[in-house]
Every structure is written in C-alpha cells, then in structure tokens.
Design an enzyme around this catalytic site. Structure first.
Site, short mmCIF file in Angstrom:
data_model
loop_
_atom_site.label_atom_id
_atom_site.label_comp_id
_atom_site.label_asym_id
_atom_site.label_seq_id
_atom_site.Cartn_x
_atom_site.Cartn_y
_atom_site.Cartn_z
CG HIS A 186 -7.36 -10.42 -2.82
ND1 HIS A 186 -7.73 -11.52 -1.89
CD2 HIS A 186 -6.04 -10.54 -3.02
CE1 HIS A 186 -6.48 -12.01 -1.60
NE2 HIS A 186 -5.85 -11.46 -2.05
CB CYS A 486 7.66 -4.69 -7.55
SG CYS A 486 7.97 -5.09 -6.06
#
Length: 556
Positions: A186, A486
């Site tokens: 993250h 992606c």
C-alpha cells in the site's frame, strides 16, 4: 564518507535531504488485572476507542481521496472487525484493562497473519497501525507518526501505514525509505499516487542516523548516504534532465517509429480522475470499483449510487477507453455480505469472480449500473472480471454481461498462471485480456505481494513472469484481440518498453508514472523494444533481465 545502499525503487524521482525517523511504536500497556465490576466500563472504553479510530481513518480517507480513500476505509473495517472486538471483550471480562485487551487481541490475530505466509500476511503493517491508534487513544498519548519539521526531509520508517502515507505533505517529505514492504505494498502504491520518490525493502535503513544527508533514487532503488558534492550534482542534473525530457514529450503513447501504445490510468474512483487527465491519460485501463463497496461491509451499494459514481468517471473520458473491473472482493478485502468468514486460506479461496458467481444478484446489479451509466455517452466501455482461472470462468462472466444487457466489450484479467497458460482458450469467450502483474507474480512465485522478505520474487522483471506475459500477448495476437497490462509493472518506463516488445497492446498505471513511460517509449523503436524483450526473457534473474534490456535499449 559516501556509502551506497540498495533497496527496491517503487516511485520515480530523486530526493536529497536530511533524514527524519518515524515516531516509535506505542509502548506495550502494563498487564494489570482489574476488578470484575470494572469490566463493563472497560469494554465501553475499548468500543469507544475503536469507533473513534475507525471514524478518524474514514475522515483521513475522505480528505485524501482517490486510491488512499478505499485503502483507509478498508483499514477502518479492520478496526471494527466483529471477531476482534469480541476477543477484546472476552479478555476484558477475565480481568484485562481495555488497552491490554486490545493489545493482546490484536497480537493474537497478528500472529495468525504473520505466520500464515499467505496473502493476508501482507496486512500485518495495517493491523499494527490500527492497534497502535486504538491503544494510543486509550492511553491518552499522541499517536506515533510522521515527525514535525519546518524543513523538508527524507522520511525513514520500518514501514509506513496507509493512514500516514496518504496524508504525507510532498512539500515537506521529499521522499521516503522503508525497511519492509514491497513494490506492490500500500505504501508503494500511494507513494506513486503522490509522486513522492520512494524506496522500500531496505534492511538496516533504520540505522541511518537522524540528520544524516541522503540521496534517494526512487527509480533504481539506490540510497547514497552522505553523498559527495559531485554525486549530489550528478543526481540533481540527471533529475533536471529527466523533468525536461518529460515535458518535451506530449500526446498519445507511441514508440519512436510510430507504433501506438495507448497509455491509460489506474483509478480508484472519481477522485483520481483530475490527476489522470493532467498526466494526459488516453483513458482508464483499470477502474477499481471496490471503493464503493467498502462504505458498508454488510450490504452492497444501491444501483443508483453505483450509476452516479461510474458515470462521473465515464464522463471524464469522452470518446476514450474506460476499462472497469467488477468488484474484486475477498482475501485482504473481505465483505460480510459476500465473502466467507472462515476460509483457512482466503487468497486461494472464494475471491474475485468466484465470490460474484456465488452472489449473482450483486454482479447483476453492478453490470446493470454500468450499462445505465454509459447510456448516451460516446465513451468506449469495457468491463472485465478479476481472478479468471479458465474458460468456464470467462464464459460465466460473459454470459452474465449479456444477460444484464451490457453494451460493452467484456474481458478477463490474467492474474492466475492458468489463465496465461490457457489464454487462447479464454479468448474464445471474451474480447480482451488485461494482465494484473501484481497478483500474477504473487501466484507464480508463491510470494506474498506485501512481504518484504520475498520482494525479489515480486520483481516484475522476473523472466518467468515475462514468459507468462508473452504467452498472453501471443494468444491475443493470434485471436486478433487486445492484451493490456494494468499491474504495477506498467509504471516502470524501461519495463514498459519490454512489455511493448512482448506484444502488449496498452499500458495502464498510476497517473504520476504516465509522463515517464511516454517519454521513454518515444526514444525507442518497436524493433528495439522487441530485442530488449528477447534479451530480458533469456536472462536467469530479474537483475540480469533488467540489465540485459537496458543494454539493448542504450545501444551497448
């Protein structure tokens, strides 16, 4: 004396400044017993602290917006986990204080995650942050976090929790370095969103003394401790030249000989759209829809709420391509109404498309909302399913799209090795593929994408991963269909050239990376990209692959 350290570069750019360390962790509360008649009051204190911390995380997410918002909302759900709260209550009932009950309950859950060696182990840093915030509130002490400073600095931490990363001030935090984490953690993802140079997985970073001057190269992962004036000048000059090169190249993505490679943006919701437009994104290659579903873990958002959010993104790219990923729940994104609560290994269980097929009403509502959102717009809508394993999965998703009356292309994400190996079979049912390189690497190497100890196996330059990309791209070319990337691999400018050489037809990334990729592609021909791809696949390690591709593209 100048010394050089190397971690994993996860966010482009150069930062030179004095080191400041993250505040120390919350001290362990004392293990004292309370009288039985105080248990109810202590349980109430614990619940109030949990709710306050959850509310603070949601507020931080609302302030940060974009990618950070759904990360922090997921963290707030973690704080309010019913099983954790029940465990806290049990511990207080047998004599623990509120703060000790919270500390011990989170420690037990942490041990389960840390020892599992699974996808969920990557959320240990997030769990620690939630625990620290609750305990700090109960103890009445300030929450350890980003240091106060009037002067810009380079931040060093063991790891950075999403709540800290999301609200970093780029005018003060020149860059950051962490001892743990990985390229798809993250903190890495949010660093790229902020445009802050960052290096992760650097053992011993915490030993660099406060106030020491360091130079951080977020592209190479190099840290120069006490850099010489010559080194500083060299890095600043290279950084200035890089910025000039970025501003000189505009327009659609393409190689120097005109081979088009559309450069798209990864977005988490309407809040990410302005940055994507500013970077010149040609559309959206990954619209993560989870942010809508994290507001309430007990029920799915209404069709009307979904229509409004989807249309806001679709309207921003008139006549552009917008690829929407339907809800990817499970593993680290559990939802009470959708995902099983007692799976022994959630990363390998009912997640992504599997959970949607088990709850067809949720999938049908989302597809119908997407169809309505696109009505009357000239946008090219494409919808894809996460975690497709085989042709049966692809067919089930395509059938659901047709039954919902969706007027769009539908595709499959390649995140599981079986999907890459059988890509041509899957393409009999869908119209395009999109490679999610983060999860594809995780499942290929059995290496959790959030664990720094196995970060070398998460490196997207691993030749085995490039082989799977090549298989998928070759299958798509044989079927006359498209195959994009992606995952975070697309944000590496050099690797973007290699992916182009492997036959990938579009690249999607965080908005901050688009100018770097555009400028690098524009310097090389398609033939050079193909030779670089061949050289990288012929290597035996990620480092060798990177060096081999670099040698080809630099003309050595």
């Amino acid at each position: 004396m100048e010394t050089t350290l190397r971690g994993v570069g996860v966010s482009h750019g150069v930062a030179i400044g004095e080191v400041r360390h993250m505040g120390t962790a919350v001290l362990e509360p004392p293990a004292k017993q309370i009288p039985a008649d105080e248990a109810e009051r202590e349980q109430g204190r614990a619940r109030q602290a949990v709710e306050a911390v959850a509310a603070d995380l949601v507020a931080r997410g609302n302030l940060a917006g974009g990618e950070a918002q759904h990360v922090l909302e997921a963290q707030a759900m973690m704080a309010q986990d019913p099983e954790l709260i029940a465990d806290v209550d049990r511990r207080i009932a047998v004599g623990s204080t509120a703060e000790r009950g919270v500390y011990d309950a989170f420690a037990a859950y942490r041990a389960l995650l840390a020892n599992a060696g699974e996808y969920l182990a990557g959320r240990v840093a997030d769990l620690d942050d939630v625990r620290n915030r609750i305990v700090a509130r109960l103890l009445g002490v300030p929450m350890p976090g980003v240091p106060d400073s009037d002067e810009p600095y380079v931040l060093i931490a063991r790891d950075l929790a999403p709540a800290d990363t999301a609200l970093l001030d780029p005018t003060l935090v020149l860059g950051f370095v962490t001892e743990e984490g990985g390229p798809t953690s993250h903190s890495a993802i949010l660093a790229r969103a902020l445009g802050v140079p960052a290096v992760v997985a650097l053992p011993g970073a915490g030993e660099i003394a406060e106030g020491t001057v360091v130079a951080v190269d977020g592209s190479t992962g190099e840290i120069f401790v006490e850099p010489s004036q010559e080194k500083r000048a060299e890095m600043e000059s290279a950084s200035a030249a890089r910025r000039a090169a970025l501003s000189a190249v505009t327009g659609p993505g393409a190689t120097s000989d005109g081979h088009k490679v559309p450069l798209l943006a990864n977005v988490g919701g309407p809040g990410d759209v302005p940055a994507a437009l500013e970077a010149g994104a040609e559309g959206v290659g990954l619209f993560r829809t989870e942010f809508l579903f994290l507001d309430d873990s007990k029920q799915a958002p209404s069709e009307e709420k979904q229509v409004k959010a989807y249309r806001a993104v679709l309207e921003a790219f008139p006549e552009g391509r917008v690829v929407v990923r339907v809800l990817d729940a499970g593993a680290d994104k559990p939802l009470e109404f959708l995902t099983p609560a007692d799976e022994p290994n959630p990363a390998l269980g009912v997640r992504g498309l599997r959970s949607l097929l088990d709850h067809p009403d949720v999938l049908r509502t989302q597809l119908t909302a997407l169809s309505r959102a696109a009505e009357g717009l000239p946008v090219y809508l494409e919808v894809m399913a996460p975690m497709v394993a085989d042709r049966a999965d692809a067919k089930a998703f395509a059938d659901a799209c047709r039954e919902a009356g969706l007027q769009a292309k539908f595709g499959a994400m390649v995140e599981i090795p079986s999907a890459a190996l059988r890509a041509r079979s899957i393409l009999q049912e869908v119209e395009f593929l999109s490679l999610g390189t983060n999860d594809l690497a995780q499942y290929t190497f059995a290496a959790d994408r959030q664990v720094g100890a196995v970060s070398r196996l998460q490196d997207p330059w691993q030749p085995a991963l490039l082989d799977l990309v090549a298989l998928s791209a070759e299958a798509a070319r044989a079927e006359g269909k498209s195959c994009g990337v992606c995952g975070e691999a697309a944000s590496d400018p050099l690797l973007a050239c290699v992916l182009t050489g492997l036959g990938v037809t579009s690249l999607s990334m965080g908005a901050a990376s688009i100018p770097y990729v555009r400028a690098t592609l524009a310097k090389h021909t398609l033939a050079q990209c193909e030779r670089a791809a061949s050289a990288a696949r012929a290597a035996d390690s990620a480092d060798e692959a990177r060096l081999a591709a670099q040698a080809v593209l630099s003309g050595e």
